[in-house]
Write a protein that holds these residues in place. Sequence first.
Motif, PDB file in Angstrom:
ATOM      1  N   SER A   5       0.835  -1.107   0.111  1.00 54.08           N
ATOM      2  CA  SER A   5       0.103   0.195   0.157  1.00 54.08           C
ATOM      3  C   SER A   5       0.883   1.331  -0.124  1.00 54.08           C
ATOM      4  CB  SER A   5      -0.973  -0.106   1.246  1.00 54.08           C
ATOM      5  OG  SER A   5      -0.190   0.101   2.495  1.00 54.08           O
ATOM      6  N   GLY A   6       2.022   1.157   0.744  1.00 56.38           N
ATOM      7  CA  GLY A   6       2.845   2.414   0.692  1.00 56.38           C
ATOM      8  C   GLY A   6       3.874   2.496  -0.477  1.00 56.38           C
ATOM      9  N   VAL A   7       3.858   1.459  -1.579  1.00 57.15           N
ATOM     10  CA  VAL A   7       4.652   1.485  -2.649  1.00 57.15           C
ATOM     11  C   VAL A   7       4.153   2.304  -3.733  1.00 57.15           C
ATOM     12  CG1 VAL A   7       6.037  -0.125  -4.078  1.00 57.15           C
ATOM     13  CG2 VAL A   7       5.731  -0.923  -1.728  1.00 57.15           C
ATOM     14  N   SER A   8       4.988   3.145  -4.401  1.00 52.35           N
ATOM     15  CA  SER A   8       4.556   3.861  -5.370  1.00 52.35           C
ATOM     16  C   SER A   8       4.970   3.132  -6.783  1.00 52.35           C
ATOM     17  CB  SER A   8       5.517   5.212  -5.481  1.00 52.35           C
ATOM     18  OG  SER A   8       6.758   4.928  -5.839  1.00 52.35           O
ATOM     19  N   SER A   9       4.290   3.512  -7.803  1.00 54.80           N
ATOM     20  CA  SER A   9       4.391   2.593  -9.052  1.00 54.80           C
ATOM     21  C   SER A   9       5.946   2.657  -9.564  1.00 54.80           C
ATOM     22  CB  SER A   9       3.507   3.568 -10.197  1.00 54.80           C
ATOM     23  OG  SER A   9       3.722   2.834 -11.451  1.00 54.80           O
ATOM     24  N   GLU A  10       6.591   3.622  -9.248  1.00 54.71           N
ATOM     25  CA  GLU A  10       8.123   3.495  -9.655  1.00 54.71           C
ATOM     26  C   GLU A  10       8.702   2.383  -8.820  1.00 54.71           C
ATOM     27  OE1 GLU A  10       6.694   6.762  -9.000  1.00 54.71           O
ATOM     28  OE2 GLU A  10       6.295   7.021 -10.871  1.00 54.71           O
ATOM     29  N   TRP A  11       8.577   2.643  -7.390  1.00 52.90           N
ATOM     30  CA  TRP A  11       9.064   1.580  -6.564  1.00 52.90           C
ATOM     31  C   TRP A  11       8.784   0.164  -7.098  1.00 52.90           C
ATOM     32  CZ3 TRP A  11      13.216   0.801  -3.876  1.00 52.90           C
ATOM     33  CH2 TRP A  11      13.727   2.016  -3.381  1.00 52.90           C
ATOM     34  N   LEU A  12       7.226  -0.183  -7.420  1.00 52.10           N
ATOM     35  CA  LEU A  12       6.711  -1.234  -7.751  1.00 52.10           C
ATOM     36  C   LEU A  12       7.524  -1.872  -9.038  1.00 52.10           C
ATOM     37  CD1 LEU A  12       4.608  -3.307  -6.994  1.00 52.10           C
ATOM     38  CD2 LEU A  12       2.985  -2.373  -8.367  1.00 52.10           C
ATOM     39  N   LYS A  13       7.730  -1.083  -9.865  1.00 55.20           N
ATOM     40  CA  LYS A  13       8.631  -1.414 -11.082  1.00 55.20           C
ATOM     41  C   LYS A  13      10.143  -1.652 -10.658  1.00 55.20           C
ATOM     42  CE  LYS A  13       7.867   0.066 -15.116  1.00 55.20           C
ATOM     43  NZ  LYS A  13       7.668  -0.944 -15.780  1.00 55.20           N
ATOM     44  N   ALA A  14      10.720  -1.008  -9.576  1.00 55.32           N
ATOM     45  CA  ALA A  14      11.888  -1.322  -9.254  1.00 55.32           C
ATOM     46  C   ALA A  14      12.094  -2.792  -8.525  1.00 55.32           C
ATOM     47  CB  ALA A  14      12.565  -0.062  -8.310  1.00 55.32           C
ATOM     48  N   LEU A  58      -4.500  -4.042 -11.318  1.00 55.46           N
ATOM     49  CA  LEU A  58      -5.606  -4.415 -11.770  1.00 55.46           C
ATOM     50  C   LEU A  58      -6.534  -4.708 -10.570  1.00 55.46           C
ATOM     51  CD1 LEU A  58      -5.164  -6.382 -15.298  1.00 55.46           C
ATOM     52  CD2 LEU A  58      -6.123  -3.827 -14.748  1.00 55.46           C
ATOM     53  N   SER A  59      -6.033  -5.274  -9.512  1.00 59.06           N
ATOM     54  CA  SER A  59      -7.054  -5.581  -8.326  1.00 59.06           C
ATOM     55  C   SER A  59      -7.119  -4.402  -7.500  1.00 59.06           C
ATOM     56  CB  SER A  59      -6.475  -6.857  -7.702  1.00 59.06           C
ATOM     57  OG  SER A  59      -5.353  -6.388  -6.924  1.00 59.06           O
ATOM     58  N   ASP A  63      -7.073   2.869  -6.787  1.00 54.00           N
ATOM     59  CA  ASP A  63      -5.872   3.511  -6.115  1.00 54.00           C
ATOM     60  C   ASP A  63      -5.391   4.729  -6.850  1.00 54.00           C
ATOM     61  OD1 ASP A  63      -3.473   3.975  -4.605  1.00 54.00           O
ATOM     62  OD2 ASP A  63      -3.247   1.949  -4.345  1.00 54.00           O
ATOM     63  N   SER A  64      -5.076   5.691  -6.013  1.00 54.95           N
ATOM     64  CA  SER A  64      -4.517   7.092  -6.852  1.00 54.95           C
ATOM     65  C   SER A  64      -2.952   6.978  -7.158  1.00 54.95           C
ATOM     66  CB  SER A  64      -4.282   8.191  -5.834  1.00 54.95           C
ATOM     67  OG  SER A  64      -3.556   7.963  -4.733  1.00 54.95           O
ATOM     68  N   ARG A  65      -2.386   5.791  -7.154  1.00 56.22           N
ATOM     69  CA  ARG A  65      -0.930   5.594  -7.590  1.00 56.22           C
ATOM     70  C   ARG A  65      -0.852   5.379  -9.036  1.00 56.22           C
ATOM     71  NH1 ARG A  65       0.926   0.693  -3.674  1.00 56.22           N
ATOM     72  NH2 ARG A  65      -1.123   0.324  -3.919  1.00 56.22           N
ATOM     73  N   TRP A  66      -2.075   4.917  -9.778  1.00 58.33           N
ATOM     74  CA  TRP A  66      -2.122   4.514 -10.920  1.00 58.33           C
ATOM     75  C   TRP A  66      -2.442   5.647 -11.691  1.00 58.33           C
ATOM     76  CZ3 TRP A  66       0.466   1.248  -8.861  1.00 58.33           C
ATOM     77  CH2 TRP A  66      -0.046   0.261  -7.885  1.00 58.33           C
ATOM     78  N   GLY A  67      -2.938   6.974 -11.229  1.00 54.18           N
ATOM     79  CA  GLY A  67      -3.245   7.901 -12.102  1.00 54.18           C
ATOM     80  C   GLY A  67      -4.674   8.448 -11.842  1.00 54.18           C
ATOM     81  N   ALA A 111      -7.505   4.613 -16.070  1.00 50.72           N
ATOM     82  CA  ALA A 111      -6.446   5.179 -15.220  1.00 50.72           C
ATOM     83  C   ALA A 111      -5.168   3.884 -14.907  1.00 50.72           C
ATOM     84  CB  ALA A 111      -6.679   5.959 -14.018  1.00 50.72           C
ATOM     85  N   ALA A 112      -5.797   2.859 -14.572  1.00 49.69           N
ATOM     86  CA  ALA A 112      -4.922   1.671 -14.097  1.00 49.69           C
ATOM     87  C   ALA A 112      -4.624   0.910 -15.139  1.00 49.69           C
ATOM     88  CB  ALA A 112      -5.568   0.992 -13.105  1.00 49.69           C
TER      89      ALA A 112
END
Length: 179
Positions: A5-14, A58-59, A63-67, A111-112
């Motif tokens: 929940s605290g991981v941003s999209s960039e960190w998820l990719k990392a 997708l689940s 979430d606002s992290r996806w735009g 958005a996601a």
Amino acid sequence: MDIFSGVSSEWLKALTWLSAIAAGLLLCFWRPRRLHWAALGSVLVYAVANIGAGIYVLSHLGDSRWGGGAADRLGAPSLADTPVVGQFLGSLDTVLGGVVDGVNEFIDFRAALPVALDYLSGAGWALVVAVPLGILTLVVSCREAQRRKAAFARYSQRVEELSDELDAIKRQLSHPQAG
């Protein structure tokens, strides 16, 4: 419980890259002479991590992290508060709220989807890379197996020769010649 929940999209990719690198290094240290297996394993870990990240996105559509965010969300006006005819339009509030909720879900999905497709396309490319790596791993493993089989045949032949020599020595010791 959502551990990301605290991981941003960039960190998820990392994290997908870090998991692949960690798996590759772990496999290199575990079997240092089998680097082809380490390369294949790290590519497959990257593919699986990207598939997991795509499914995670997708689940968690809202979430606002996806735009998608509060600015894009629609709100249904209350028809029950309308002067004079509000009492007759009150039953339409729930219908209008359901329509607005459906539109908001579609906005969240819209958005996601690009973020999820980015992860899923990364997994697809990793699987494309895994095919030639898998073939290379198969060829190298077959050659190693042939070498081991040839070495075993040589050792077996040498053991047989030594057994024959030992038998000859035993025969000589059991029947000493006069002389």
